[in-house]
Design an enzyme around this catalytic site. Structure first.
Site, PDB file in Angstrom:
ATOM      1  CG  ASP A   1      -1.393   4.983   3.997  1.00 58.45           C
ATOM      2  OD1 ASP A   1      -1.637   5.373   2.856  1.00 58.45           O
ATOM      3  OD2 ASP A   1      -2.328   5.399   4.855  1.00 58.45           O
ATOM      4  CG  HIS A  14      -1.977   1.283   1.494  1.00 60.33           C
ATOM      5  ND1 HIS A  14      -3.432   1.072   1.395  1.00 60.33           N
ATOM      6  CD2 HIS A  14      -1.690   2.693   1.217  1.00 60.33           C
ATOM      7  CE1 HIS A  14      -3.772   2.187   1.345  1.00 60.33           C
ATOM      8  NE2 HIS A  14      -2.957   3.128   1.109  1.00 60.33           N
TER       9      HIS A  14
HETATM   10  O1  DOR Z   1      -3.101   9.483   5.704  1.00 65.22           O
HETATM   11  C1  DOR Z   1      -3.398   9.326   4.501  1.00 65.22           C
HETATM   12  N1  DOR Z   1      -3.028   9.783   3.404  1.00 65.22           N
HETATM   13  N2  DOR Z   1      -4.584   8.566   4.334  1.00 65.22           N
HETATM   14  C2  DOR Z   1      -4.801   8.220   3.183  1.00 65.22           C
HETATM   15  O2  DOR Z   1      -5.731   7.098   3.483  1.00 65.22           O
HETATM   16  C3  DOR Z   1      -4.439   9.092   1.965  1.00 65.22           C
HETATM   17  C4  DOR Z   1      -3.201   9.373   2.051  1.00 65.22           C
HETATM   18  C5  DOR Z   1      -2.793  10.393   1.027  1.00 65.22           C
HETATM   19  O3  DOR Z   1      -3.098  10.254  -0.191  1.00 65.22           O
HETATM   20  O4  DOR Z   1      -2.157  11.492   1.316  1.00 65.22           O
HETATM   21 ZN    ZN Z   2      -3.354   5.041   1.561  1.00 67.80          ZN
END
Ligand code: DOR
Ligand code: ZN
Length: 350
Positions: free
Chosen positions: A249, A15
């Site tokens: 992430d 991810h």
């Molecule tokens: O903290 C986050 N940043 N969560 C997400 O779901 C998207 C991501 C982003 O694209 O900046």
């Molecule tokens: Zn994400």
């Protein structure tokens, strides 16, 4: 015995946010240095909603790679209420798209085109179940009456449980889980329902949002939770349970978009991703479980071969730079100016 060196099969990041254009060029090297593959999130502006767009984006990623890199981006489609089921057939037939991402409209960065009402996308989910294409879930409700710290738990009750009943064979990944409730749900599900866990949710609890003052660089979606939840995530990640695997992430934002009146969600962790996971596993006394979490469970879920080459980590501390370049600006990474206990020392052992 304290381990000071760890050699594991090269990991993948299941991810990741790579952005596009100059920002993509700024960050891609960090991920390509340690991961063989990554699932690339489609929340660009405009979002990546078709196979043709995903293939173009993939070409731009490949063109930004450092010379000689063998990194492989695995592409995703952004699910909207107008995605036609035929796009799922095209995705399944493509070599590049491996999954479809569900964002509840309004949940996070560039999620405006996401889904308002899950039942509106049932025909697409039916096609995904039939063609065996995994659904990646940003598992939060956006109902303004729900406390922000309860968004994930309520999503599981209101949406995920019914979804599991309606589409029992649909392969799903509950992304970046943050709660004990999510751990329990995924642990009890068959192995075609899995979850990714970030390094920041393993290492930080919600106190990190207010340590000595407001900390916008620790703000992410889903938001950090209380310590009992962090402990449940660490237990799950280090348990050897194949339902759980690595997904950083990592989400770069320019500094000025974080340090402002209404700051963006996201931590940048790609610069030290595996090193931060190693710290978390080390804290739990379970470094022996890092390889399965980082390098085995993900490819097994996606039915892709595990990597063959290896990567070496050493217990050698280093100081993270205060900032990294990000397009015309800078990005403040996790642990900026502070120490990380592990270093990746050799990334090319065949
Ligand atoms: O903290 C986050 N940043 N969560 C997400 O779901 C998207 C991501 C982003 O694209 O900046
Ligand atoms: Zn994400």
């Amino acid at each position: 015995m304290t381990l000071s060196r760890l050699e594991i099969i090269r990991p993948d990041d299941w991810h990741l946010h790579l952005r596009d254009g100059d920002a993509l060029a700024s960050v891609i090297g960090h991920t390509a240095r340690q991961f063989a593959r990554a699932i690339v999130m489609p929340n660009l502006k405009p979002p990546v909603t078709t196979v043709a767009q995903a293939e173009d984006y993939r070409r731009r990623i490949l063109a930004s790679l450092p010379a000689g890199s063998r990194f492989q981006p695995l592409m995703t489609l952004y699910l909207t209420e107008t995605t036609p089921p035929a796009e799922i057939v095209r995705a399944k037939a493509s070599d590049s798209v491996v999954a479809v991402k569900y964002y509840p409209a309004g949940a996070t960065t560039n999620s405006q085109s996401g889904v308002r009402e899950l039942s509106h996308v049932y025909p697409v989910l039916e096609a995904m179940e039939k063609h065996d294409l995994p659904l990646l879930l940003h598992g939060e409700v956006t109902d303004p009456d729900i406390d922000i710290f309860d968004r994930e738990r309520v999503f599981i009750e209101r949406h995920l449980m019914p979804l599991r009943e309606k589409f029992p064979a649909l392969r799903m990944v509950l992304e970046h889980i943050t709660t004990h409730d999510a751990v329990q749900f995924v642990h009890a599900a068959p192995t075609h329902v899995a979850a990714t866990i970030t390094a920041h949710h393993l290492l930080l609890n919600r106190n990190a949002l207010f340590e000595g003052g407001m900390r916008p660089h620790n703000y992410c979606a889903p938001i950090l939770k209380r310590e009992t939840h962090r402990a449940a995530l660490l237990q799950a990640a280090t348990s050897g349970d194949p339902h759980f695997f690595l997904g950083t992430d990592s989400a770069p934002h320019p500094r000025e978009a974080k340090e402002t009146d209404c700051g963006c969600a996201g931590l940048y962790t790609a610069h030290a991703a595996l090193e931060l996971y190693a710290e978390a596993f080390d804290q739990a006394g379970r470094l022996d479980k890092l390889e399965a979490f980082a390098s085995f469970h993900g490819p097994d879920f996606y039915r892709l071969p595990r990597n063959a080459d290896r990567i070496v980590l050493e217990r050698t501390p280093w100081i993270v730079p205060e900032e990294y370049p990000l397009a015309g600006s800078t990005c403040k990474p996790m642990r900026a100016g502070e120490s990380v206990a592990w270093s990746v020392v050799d990334t090319a052992i065949a």
